[in-house]
Design an enzyme around this catalytic site. Structure first.
Site, short mmCIF file in Angstrom:
data_model
loop_
_atom_site.label_atom_id
_atom_site.label_comp_id
_atom_site.label_asym_id
_atom_site.label_seq_id
_atom_site.Cartn_x
_atom_site.Cartn_y
_atom_site.Cartn_z
N ASP A 253 0.81 -1.74 -0.07
CA ASP A 253 0.04 0.15 -0.12
C ASP A 253 0.55 1.58 0.05
O ASP A 253 1.49 1.45 1.21
CB ASP A 253 -1.05 -0.63 0.82
CG ASP A 253 -1.87 0.93 1.15
OD1 ASP A 253 -1.81 2.15 0.37
OD2 ASP A 253 -2.59 1.56 2.44
N GLY A 256 0.75 7.24 1.57
CA GLY A 256 1.83 8.01 3.20
C GLY A 256 2.89 7.82 2.54
O GLY A 256 3.65 8.72 3.12
N ALA A 257 3.15 7.20 1.59
CA ALA A 257 4.69 6.53 1.11
C ALA A 257 5.62 8.60 0.80
O ALA A 257 6.62 8.89 1.71
CB ALA A 257 5.06 5.96 -0.26
N GLY A 258 4.68 9.31 -0.56
CA GLY A 258 5.23 11.11 -0.20
C GLY A 258 5.91 11.52 1.01
O GLY A 258 6.71 12.10 1.56
N ASP A 259 4.57 11.54 1.51
CA ASP A 259 4.52 12.12 3.22
C ASP A 259 5.86 11.62 3.97
O ASP A 259 6.30 11.92 4.65
CB ASP A 259 2.91 12.14 3.79
CG ASP A 259 2.10 12.45 3.35
OD1 ASP A 259 2.35 13.30 1.99
OD2 ASP A 259 0.93 11.41 3.59
#
Ligand code: ATP
Length: 321
Positions: A253, A256-259
């Site tokens: 999933d 949130g990777a960018g955050d």
């Protein structure tokens, strides 16, 4: 350690209990707290930085639950007013079997949109060494005016301004309006992070290359980042540019990777802005940020997947870096 203040929306995503269904087909939903600016604040705190979130929540069960999540994670909630009238924002989100993401927002209006300039905790904003924001808070008044004032106060107090537009097209009246408003605050930021999709959208150029990225450059910008999911990221400064590879992980999933990436980056540069001018040190920081992004994709949800510093160091050791 310098304080990172993240400004914008915090909400609850409702995600289906089973994958690959449409919203109508979903048998049930789970609460997944999120909102990019809130995720960034928690990402910072998880890896040991000092963070505060500013944004309005509803004076309801969900609003107090979200404030509680920030506090449990060591993020200051001193800049959060609670709206007596409007509810905490909700979004129903699904990844359908055909790979398309389907959104349904409950913002009519939601509490985050009701933040007024007078409700801003100016003392908290003035104590920020980095002030981070997105573009969803620009969509409607009075939040838009609050956003513009907060940016100005932070800048006047000497903070580094960090911008991740986080395009959510369905929330805007039109694509043209989204582009116009996102670009209206472009030249205020010291650090800007866009995804490949946002680069295409903002430039109207479907080549993800250096020329396209550089067309987004502005005179006062210190660092431009383009994140490319499993292809890592590219960085641009006045004096040099290059890329950092992603780590090879089994992504379940990517929310949130960018955050997570942004939180890690800000956490490293808050205490030493000079990192941006030193390519070797910047690359080390971006490798750390890419590791945070990669780890975040290996678990479901955004906030539960944000790594601690210990987890990142163990991951990097395993990678032999
Ligand atoms: P989101 O909006 O979903 O939070 P984004 O589009 O802003 O994400 P991404 O490019 O997806 O940002 O991710 C940020 C960083 O996280 C990437 O630069 C990369 O280093 C890492 N990352 C993301 N997806 C993967 C993946 N599938 N495998 C390995 N690393 C990844």
């Amino acid at each position: 350690d310098g304080l990172i203040v993240s400004f914008g929306e915090m909400l609850i995503d409702f995600v289906p209990t089973v994958s690959g269904v449409s919203l109508a087909e979903a048998p049930g939903f789970l609460k997944a707290p999120g909102g990019a600016p809130a995720n960034v604040a928690i990402a910072v705190a998880r890896i040991g930085g000092k963070a505060a979130f500013i944004g309005k929540l509803g004076d309801d069960e969900f609003g107090h639950m979200l404030a509680g999540i920030l506090k449990e994670n060591g993020v200051s909630a001193d800049g959060i007013p609670f709206d007596k009238g409007a509810r905490t924002a909700l979004a129903f989100v699904t990844l359908r079997a055909d790979g398309e993401r389907e959104f349904m927002f409950y913002r009519n209006p939601s509490a985050d949109m009701m933040l007024t300039p007078d409700e801003l905790n100016l003392e908290l904003i003035r104590s920020a060494k980095v002030f981070h924001y997105g573009s969803i808070s620009l969509i409607v008044e009075p939040c838009r005016s609050a956003h513009l004032k907060a940016m100005e106060v932070a800048k006047d107090a000497g903070a580094l301004l960090s911008y991740d537009p986080n395009l959510r097209l369905p929330l805007w009246p039109s694509a043209d309006e989204a582009r116009k408003q996102i670009m209206s605050i472009w030249d205020k930021a010291d650090v800007i992070k866009v995804s490949d999709v946002e680069l295409e959208f903002l430039t109207g150029n479907n080549n993800i290359d250096d020329a396209s990225a550089m067309s987004l450059w502005h005179d006062n910008l210190k660092l431009l980042l383009v994140t490319l999911g499993e292809n890592g990221c590219r960085y641009y400064t006045k004096n040099f540019h290059g890329s950092v590879d992603a780590y090879n992980v089994k992504a379940v999933d990517t929310t949130g990777a960018g955050d997570s990436f942004v939180g890690a980056l800000l956490c490293k540069i808050v205490s030493d802005h000079d990192i941006i001018q030193d390519e070797h040190r910047l690359k080390e920081v971006l490798k750390f940020a890419c590791a945070c992004g990669a780890i975040t994709t290996t678990k479901k949800g955004a906030i539960p997947a944000l790594p601690t510093e210990k987890e990142v160091l163990a991951f990097l050791e395993g990678e032999g870096k």
